[in-house]
Enzyme design. Structure first.
Site, PDB file in Angstrom:
ATOM      1  N   SER A  27      62.590  45.016  42.604  1.00  0.00           N
ATOM      2  CA  SER A  27      61.238  44.441  42.665  1.00  0.00           C
ATOM      3  C   SER A  27      60.937  43.610  41.416  1.00  0.00           C
ATOM      4  O   SER A  27      59.837  43.090  41.276  1.00  0.00           O
ATOM      5  CB  SER A  27      60.206  45.556  42.803  1.00  0.00           C
ATOM      6  OG  SER A  27      60.345  46.478  41.738  1.00  0.00           O
ATOM      7  N   ASN A 114      56.167  56.570  39.717  1.00  0.00           N
ATOM      8  CA  ASN A 114      55.103  56.554  40.734  1.00  0.00           C
ATOM      9  C   ASN A 114      53.702  56.508  40.123  1.00  0.00           C
ATOM     10  O   ASN A 114      52.848  55.741  40.573  1.00  0.00           O
ATOM     11  CB  ASN A 114      55.231  57.773  41.655  1.00  0.00           C
ATOM     12  CG  ASN A 114      56.528  57.761  42.436  1.00  0.00           C
ATOM     13  OD1 ASN A 114      57.295  56.792  42.352  1.00  0.00           O
ATOM     14  ND2 ASN A 114      56.791  58.809  43.187  1.00  0.00           N
ATOM     15  N   HIS A 160      25.354  24.236  65.243  1.00  0.00           N
ATOM     16  CA  HIS A 160      26.387  23.731  66.178  1.00  0.00           C
ATOM     17  C   HIS A 160      26.892  22.337  65.778  1.00  0.00           C
ATOM     18  O   HIS A 160      27.281  21.544  66.638  1.00  0.00           O
ATOM     19  CB  HIS A 160      25.865  23.683  67.625  1.00  0.00           C
ATOM     20  CG  HIS A 160      25.120  24.896  68.056  1.00  0.00           C
ATOM     21  ND1 HIS A 160      25.705  25.947  68.720  1.00  0.00           N
ATOM     22  CD2 HIS A 160      23.817  25.240  67.889  1.00  0.00           C
ATOM     23  CE1 HIS A 160      24.804  26.884  68.956  1.00  0.00           C
ATOM     24  NE2 HIS A 160      23.641  26.480  68.462  1.00  0.00           N
ATOM     25  N   SER A 281      46.542   7.807  50.471  1.00  0.00           N
ATOM     26  CA  SER A 281      47.604   7.931  51.466  1.00  0.00           C
ATOM     27  C   SER A 281      48.791   7.110  50.981  1.00  0.00           C
ATOM     28  O   SER A 281      48.622   6.034  50.411  1.00  0.00           O
ATOM     29  CB  SER A 281      47.106   7.395  52.810  1.00  0.00           C
ATOM     30  OG  SER A 281      48.203   7.032  53.614  1.00  0.00           O
ATOM     31  N   LYS A 287      42.963   4.413  52.289  1.00  0.00           N
ATOM     32  CA  LYS A 287      42.524   5.805  52.393  1.00  0.00           C
ATOM     33  C   LYS A 287      42.353   6.504  51.056  1.00  0.00           C
ATOM     34  O   LYS A 287      43.060   6.259  50.107  1.00  0.00           O
ATOM     35  CB  LYS A 287      43.536   6.607  53.225  1.00  0.00           C
ATOM     36  CG  LYS A 287      43.645   6.109  54.637  1.00  0.00           C
ATOM     37  CD  LYS A 287      43.021   6.973  55.688  1.00  0.00           C
ATOM     38  CE  LYS A 287      43.198   8.431  55.555  1.00  0.00           C
ATOM     39  NZ  LYS A 287      43.337   9.105  56.810  1.00  0.00           N
ATOM     40  N   ASN A 289      41.622  10.584  50.627  1.00  0.00           N
ATOM     41  CA  ASN A 289      41.404  11.769  51.461  1.00  0.00           C
ATOM     42  C   ASN A 289      40.795  12.926  50.662  1.00  0.00           C
ATOM     43  O   ASN A 289      41.056  13.050  49.476  1.00  0.00           O
ATOM     44  CB  ASN A 289      42.738  12.233  52.065  1.00  0.00           C
ATOM     45  CG  ASN A 289      43.389  11.133  52.880  1.00  0.00           C
ATOM     46  OD1 ASN A 289      42.718  10.410  53.604  1.00  0.00           O
ATOM     47  ND2 ASN A 289      44.700  10.993  52.740  1.00  0.00           N
ATOM     48  N   GLU A 294      40.315  20.078  51.874  1.00  0.00           N
ATOM     49  CA  GLU A 294      41.159  20.500  52.999  1.00  0.00           C
ATOM     50  C   GLU A 294      42.006  21.709  52.622  1.00  0.00           C
ATOM     51  O   GLU A 294      42.164  22.653  53.400  1.00  0.00           O
ATOM     52  CB  GLU A 294      42.078  19.356  53.424  1.00  0.00           C
ATOM     53  CG  GLU A 294      41.317  18.184  54.032  1.00  0.00           C
ATOM     54  CD  GLU A 294      42.228  16.981  54.221  1.00  0.00           C
ATOM     55  OE1 GLU A 294      42.765  16.818  55.320  1.00  0.00           O
ATOM     56  OE2 GLU A 294      42.414  16.217  53.253  1.00  0.00           O
ATOM     57  N   TYR A 321      53.883  59.235  47.503  1.00  0.00           N
ATOM     58  CA  TYR A 321      54.488  57.927  47.289  1.00  0.00           C
ATOM     59  C   TYR A 321      55.571  57.657  48.327  1.00  0.00           C
ATOM     60  O   TYR A 321      56.362  58.530  48.676  1.00  0.00           O
ATOM     61  CB  TYR A 321      55.101  57.840  45.879  1.00  0.00           C
ATOM     62  CG  TYR A 321      55.747  56.488  45.647  1.00  0.00           C
ATOM     63  CD1 TYR A 321      54.979  55.396  45.242  1.00  0.00           C
ATOM     64  CD2 TYR A 321      57.100  56.283  45.906  1.00  0.00           C
ATOM     65  CE1 TYR A 321      55.552  54.151  45.070  1.00  0.00           C
ATOM     66  CE2 TYR A 321      57.683  55.029  45.738  1.00  0.00           C
ATOM     67  CZ  TYR A 321      56.902  53.963  45.325  1.00  0.00           C
ATOM     68  OH  TYR A 321      57.467  52.731  45.170  1.00  0.00           O
ATOM     69  N   LYS A 329      52.484  44.532  45.965  1.00  0.00           N
ATOM     70  CA  LYS A 329      52.121  43.622  44.882  1.00  0.00           C
ATOM     71  C   LYS A 329      52.147  42.137  45.270  1.00  0.00           C
ATOM     72  O   LYS A 329      51.256  41.374  44.890  1.00  0.00           O
ATOM     73  CB  LYS A 329      53.042  43.856  43.679  1.00  0.00           C
ATOM     74  CG  LYS A 329      52.702  45.150  42.948  1.00  0.00           C
ATOM     75  CD  LYS A 329      53.761  45.565  41.960  1.00  0.00           C
ATOM     76  CE  LYS A 329      54.909  46.338  42.586  1.00  0.00           C
ATOM     77  NZ  LYS A 329      54.536  47.558  43.320  1.00  0.00           N
TER      78      LYS A 329
HETATM   79  N1  ARG Z   1      59.020  49.482  42.118  1.00  0.00           N
HETATM   80  C1  ARG Z   1      58.285  50.608  42.570  1.00  0.00           C
HETATM   81  C2  ARG Z   1      56.982  50.165  43.200  1.00  0.00           C
HETATM   82  O1  ARG Z   1      56.603  49.087  42.962  1.00  0.00           O
HETATM   83  C3  ARG Z   1      57.992  51.496  41.409  1.00  0.00           C
HETATM   84  C4  ARG Z   1      57.942  52.939  41.780  1.00  0.00           C
HETATM   85  C5  ARG Z   1      59.302  53.379  42.169  1.00  0.00           C
HETATM   86  N2  ARG Z   1      59.305  54.743  42.523  1.00  0.00           N
HETATM   87  C6  ARG Z   1      60.341  55.309  43.145  1.00  0.00           C
HETATM   88  N3  ARG Z   1      60.234  56.555  43.422  1.00  0.00           N
HETATM   89  N4  ARG Z   1      61.385  54.623  43.504  1.00  0.00           N
HETATM   90  O2  ARG Z   1      56.363  50.899  43.932  1.00  0.00           O
END
Ligand code: ARG
Length: 479
Positions: A27, A114, A160, A281, A287, A289, A294, A321, A329
């Protein structure tokens, strides 16, 4: 996204992130944005471990110092981010251990990723709320300032998308102002629910070590700590609520955008083209715009999508969790960035809008828009409203010119003074009921609007004091 089988690259990584699926699980590209909060949270955490005696004073001190050095590297763009280390938390911890040796491994005592991620998110969210409120207030002020210049500027009001009754440009812009005011209020209400510390919940069931979650909370500016460890690590209401608030705000921005698009059209002609509202444009030299408006219209679609994406992720998740939560996110960051961008672009464009006030006044002079006024004129002379409505409807349907002479010829129930009703300026001035478009009423409204902005600025200043805790803890010298 490629799923690669056991890469050599993961060799130096802690065992918990070593898996053939590491690329899929990672992540980091998304959550490294949380590094500020992650490090600040860890500083508060090690301080707390020192206070309760789980770490000795020297250890706590050295860890806090090391964490601040890690932050300096991140800030300077010199941090060696490693995508094989899954996420921001592990990156920071591994780097700290590189710097401090085995002591670095103590940072994660009595904590899980967590409760750590929930903590980071909540600190992030406090700042995000503050930033959106700040931007939205700037837009409100921009609308207010234009409104103040157009208390007497006539324009048609629509239902309307049909001309309905005359209003003023000030009144129309203030309608948008109040919507944004409620958006800011909603975010103010969201703030205290975000401002609760989950640290100490551990993976799901707290810890056997004698921690003090209240210390961490206080240190980071949180107003409270969690009541239930399972709830603390699984709950994402604060993000869902924020995305709903952003969706509604984006919807309001889209409605304003749509009107600017309509007004810029040759058919309406209320706005003269200008560079702040858009570009030209590439093909048609004539033009200009209304691109900004928009895009403001379109952004609401993706922000609403972000809300739905998070809600769908949360649906049916068992306690506590679950890794699904990692997907929370991206939609939040996406929505935030696009709402802030839209607010900025519209706030820059609003003061530059070049209204064709003559054309607006001309559109507002269409006497058919005063049909309700004529019916109310009859009502004030004792005619039941239903009869009055029918009389005026028949008069207009017959195609008579709308002037005093033909009205009185059509029905003697129209008074000698009916001519003055047909003036659009008078018609607006007579709509002086509270919250109405008459300049006199709009002046009251403007004063209330200024007052509302003042109150919102006060709430914003309170939030600023709280979110400052993150910078403070990162900048402090470790003593
Ligand atoms: N990258 C995880 C998240 O965004 C962090 C928590 C990870 N916890 C785990 N037990 N793998 O939720």
């Amino acid at each position: 996204m490629a799923v690669t089988v056991a890469s050599k690259k993961t060799a130096g990584a802690p065992s918990y992130v070593r898996t053939p699926a590491w690329r899929f699980l990672a992540s980091l590209p998304v959550d490294r944005r949380l590094a500020r909060y992650d490090v600040a949270g860890s500083v508060a955490h090690v301080e707390m471990l020192g206070k309760v005696g789980v770490l000795n004073g020297d250890e706590a001190h050295a860890l806090a110092l090391g964490l601040r050095n890690v932050w300096r590297e991140i800030e300077a763009g010199q941090f060696p981010w490693r995508d094989d280390l899954e996420d921001v938390h592990t990156n920071v911890e591994v780097r700290l251990t590189e710097m401090l040796g085995p002591l670095g491994a103590k940072v994660h005592t009595a904590r899980s990723r967590n409760d750590q991620i929930a903590l980071d998110e909540r600190m992030f969210l406090r700042e995000a709320i503050h930033a959106v409120q700040d931007h939205a207030l700037r837009l409100e002020l921009a609308l207010l300032e234009v409104a103040e210049r157009h208390v007497e500027t006539l324009m048609p009001g629509y239902t309307h998308v049909q001309r309905a009754q005359p209003v003023t440009l000030a009144h129309h812009l203030l309608a948008h102002f109040w919507r944004f005011g409620r958006d800011v209020d909603r975010l103010t209400a969201c703030f205290p629910r975000a401002n609760v510390s989950p640290l100490g919940a551990g993976a799901l069931a707290g810890t056997t070590l004698p921690i003090d979650p209240a210390y961490v909370a206080r240190r980071l500016g949180f107003a409270a700590t969690f009541q239930n460890s399972l709830d603390a690590v699984s709950d994402r209401d604060y993000l869902a609520e924020f995305l709903f608030d952003l969706s509604l705000l984006a919807l309001h921005l889209s409605a304003l955008g749509e009107e600017l698009v309509l007004w810029s059209s040759t058919e309406f002609g209320f706005l003269k083209p200008n560079a702040e509202l858009g570009s030209g444009s590439s093909l048609m030299p004539q033009k200009r715009n209304p691109d900004v408006a928009e895009l403001a219209r379109a952004k609401a679609a993706r922000v609403t999508g972000d809300l739905v994406s998070l809600l769908a992720t949360l649906k049916s998740l068992p306690l506590a969790y679950n890794r699904d939560l990692q997907e929370d996110k991206a939609p939040v960051f996406d929505a935030l960035d696009h709402v802030l961008g839209t607010l900025e672009a519209l706030t820059a464009a609003i003061p530059t809008l070049d209204f064709d006030t003559e054309r607006m006044a001309q559109a507002a002079s269409d006497p058919r828009m005063l049909a309700t006024d004529l019916a109310e004129h009859l009502v004030s002379r004792g005619v039941p409203f239903r009869d009055a409505h029918e009389t005026v409807r028949m008069f207009l349907a017959a195609g008579h010119p709308v002037d005093a002479k033909s009205l009185r010829q059509f029905s003697p129930r129209f008074g000698d003074d009916v001519a003055q009703i047909l003036d659009p300026h008078t018609a607006v001035r007579r709509r002086a009921t509270p919250g109405g478009p008459a300049p006199e009423a709009v002046k009251v409204q403007l004063a209330k609007a200024r007052e509302a902005v003042g109150l919102a600025q006060y709430a914003l200043a309170k939030h600023a004091e709280i979110v400052k805790a993150v910078d403070d803890i990162l900048q402090e010298e470790s003593t």
